[in-house]
Write an enzyme that holds these catalytic residues in place. Sequence first.
Site, mmCIF file in Angstrom:
data_model
loop_
_atom_site.group_PDB
_atom_site.id
_atom_site.type_symbol
_atom_site.label_atom_id
_atom_site.label_comp_id
_atom_site.label_asym_id
_atom_site.label_seq_id
_atom_site.Cartn_x
_atom_site.Cartn_y
_atom_site.Cartn_z
ATOM 1 N N GLY A 285 1.239 -1.210 0.011
ATOM 2 C CA GLY A 285 -0.229 0.199 -0.401
ATOM 3 C C GLY A 285 0.823 1.491 -0.113
ATOM 4 O O GLY A 285 0.627 2.229 0.693
ATOM 5 N N GLY B 275 -0.605 4.982 -1.061
ATOM 6 C CA GLY B 275 -1.959 5.271 0.036
ATOM 7 C C GLY B 275 -1.175 6.394 1.026
ATOM 8 O O GLY B 275 -0.339 7.464 0.632
ATOM 9 N N GLN B 276 -2.096 6.876 1.942
ATOM 10 C CA GLN B 276 -2.454 8.089 2.693
ATOM 11 C C GLN B 276 -1.026 8.374 3.435
ATOM 12 O O GLN B 276 -0.221 9.067 3.708
ATOM 13 C CB GLN B 276 -3.939 8.034 3.452
ATOM 14 C CG GLN B 276 -3.537 9.129 4.799
ATOM 15 C CD GLN B 276 -4.685 9.000 5.422
ATOM 16 O OE1 GLN B 276 -4.570 8.148 6.436
ATOM 17 N NE2 GLN B 276 -4.941 9.395 6.252
ATOM 18 N N ASP C 190 2.013 -1.732 -4.319
ATOM 19 C CA ASP C 190 1.278 -1.405 -4.233
ATOM 20 C C ASP C 190 -0.272 -1.779 -5.829
ATOM 21 O O ASP C 190 0.687 -2.383 -6.748
ATOM 22 C CB ASP C 190 0.933 0.296 -4.830
ATOM 23 C CG ASP C 190 -0.725 0.675 -4.511
ATOM 24 O OD1 ASP C 190 -0.285 1.019 -3.541
ATOM 25 O OD2 ASP C 190 -1.228 1.165 -5.075
ATOM 26 N N ILE C 191 -1.644 -2.248 -5.452
ATOM 27 C CA ILE C 191 -2.384 -2.842 -6.041
ATOM 28 C C ILE C 191 -2.427 -1.976 -7.656
ATOM 29 O O ILE C 191 -2.410 -2.533 -8.474
ATOM 30 C CB ILE C 191 -4.010 -2.950 -5.891
ATOM 31 C CG1 ILE C 191 -4.361 -4.149 -6.771
ATOM 32 C CG2 ILE C 191 -4.536 -1.134 -5.868
ATOM 33 C CD1 ILE C 191 -5.379 -4.616 -5.706
ATOM 34 N N TYR D 81 -14.077 -1.932 9.802
ATOM 35 C CA TYR D 81 -13.007 -1.134 9.782
ATOM 36 C C TYR D 81 -12.815 -1.402 11.481
ATOM 37 O O TYR D 81 -11.028 -1.380 11.958
ATOM 38 C CB TYR D 81 -13.336 -0.372 10.192
ATOM 39 C CG TYR D 81 -11.501 0.974 9.822
ATOM 40 C CD1 TYR D 81 -10.926 1.002 8.507
ATOM 41 C CD2 TYR D 81 -11.698 2.063 10.598
ATOM 42 C CE1 TYR D 81 -9.186 0.814 8.360
ATOM 43 C CE2 TYR D 81 -9.726 2.222 11.022
ATOM 44 C CZ TYR D 81 -8.978 1.576 10.228
ATOM 45 O OH TYR D 81 -7.773 2.710 9.126
ATOM 46 N N LYS E 187 -9.734 -4.081 12.848
ATOM 47 C CA LYS E 187 -8.451 -3.706 13.862
ATOM 48 C C LYS E 187 -8.588 -4.235 14.843
ATOM 49 O O LYS E 187 -7.083 -4.353 14.854
ATOM 50 C CB LYS E 187 -8.079 -1.752 13.883
ATOM 51 C CG LYS E 187 -7.932 -1.519 12.619
ATOM 52 C CD LYS E 187 -6.628 -0.712 11.958
ATOM 53 C CE LYS E 187 -6.709 -0.235 10.489
ATOM 54 N NZ LYS E 187 -5.327 -1.162 10.202
#
Length: 312
Positions: free
Chosen positions: A8, A11-12, A34-35, A137, A141
């Site tokens: 990832g 990402g962010q 990454d995808i 989510y 987690k």
Amino acid sequence: MKKILVTGAFGQIGSELVTKLCDLYGTENVIATDIKEVEHSGPFEQLDVTDGKRLFEIAKKYKVDTIMHLAALLSATAEKMPQKAWDINMGGLVNALEVAKELDLQFFTPSSIGAFGPATPKDNTPQDTIQRPTTMYGVNKVSGELLCDYYYHRFGVDTRGVRFPGLISYVAPPGGGTTDYAVEIYYEAIKNKAYTSYIAERTYMDMMYMPDALEAIVQLMEADPSKLKHRNAFNISAISAAPEDFAKSIQTYMPEFQLDYDVDPARQQIADSWPNKIDSTAATEEWGFKATYDLDKMTKDMLEKIAAKQKK
């Protein structure tokens, strides 16, 4: 850490973490995945983290010693696609942990304040407390925190992690999180001198500026393992704020800025289930965590950086 694989990676968090890691450890020692295929100056491999075999092949090919597993769907997006969120967030995590186990790698993955729920104490939320989240989510987690603890105790994998608050950055666009308003408000301040918040007034949540978040990751990963009593899911935070606090801070530098509200019930429900302010004592005592940006210092930097970005 000497050779690091990041999932990832764009990402962010990854968008900025990869740059920091390259500066610290050398571009050739940071393998970004990454995808989606992305142009990158260093080693890059396209990867869907639900493909465990491919993940193993990449880690072995580059002889990495560390995995930083960031690939995930964020809170608001996960709530719209819960089955997909489980497949990516949990399936990808299990795959990454299995690779770390098989190749004896150090391992990092972030948790979140989303791991808490309505029954969690709202103020000065302890490191160890009840966690009964009401979102997919959050369920991901909490499951991830327990899974990382399991792989450490059962297989000896050097797992480490933090519970991130809402992360604020001028680099990566918002990625479907409940706290994204705290990024959008700065862009709208520069663009329109006004913002309509989808989160209600007096809704306090923990936040952190991205430079502090990145420093925390590196600091934790470099910490002496003998001092880590918790290892995974350390509470860390810098700022507890509601939308009106961001507006007031922006008005210090831009007095004409205006804030109003159009509350999104779905995201508000998520926000209401999270703490107002968490206690970071364990992270401070075990590996020296300390944030350097408060709200006004962050606001000044965000407004300056976004204004410069818009001029390009």
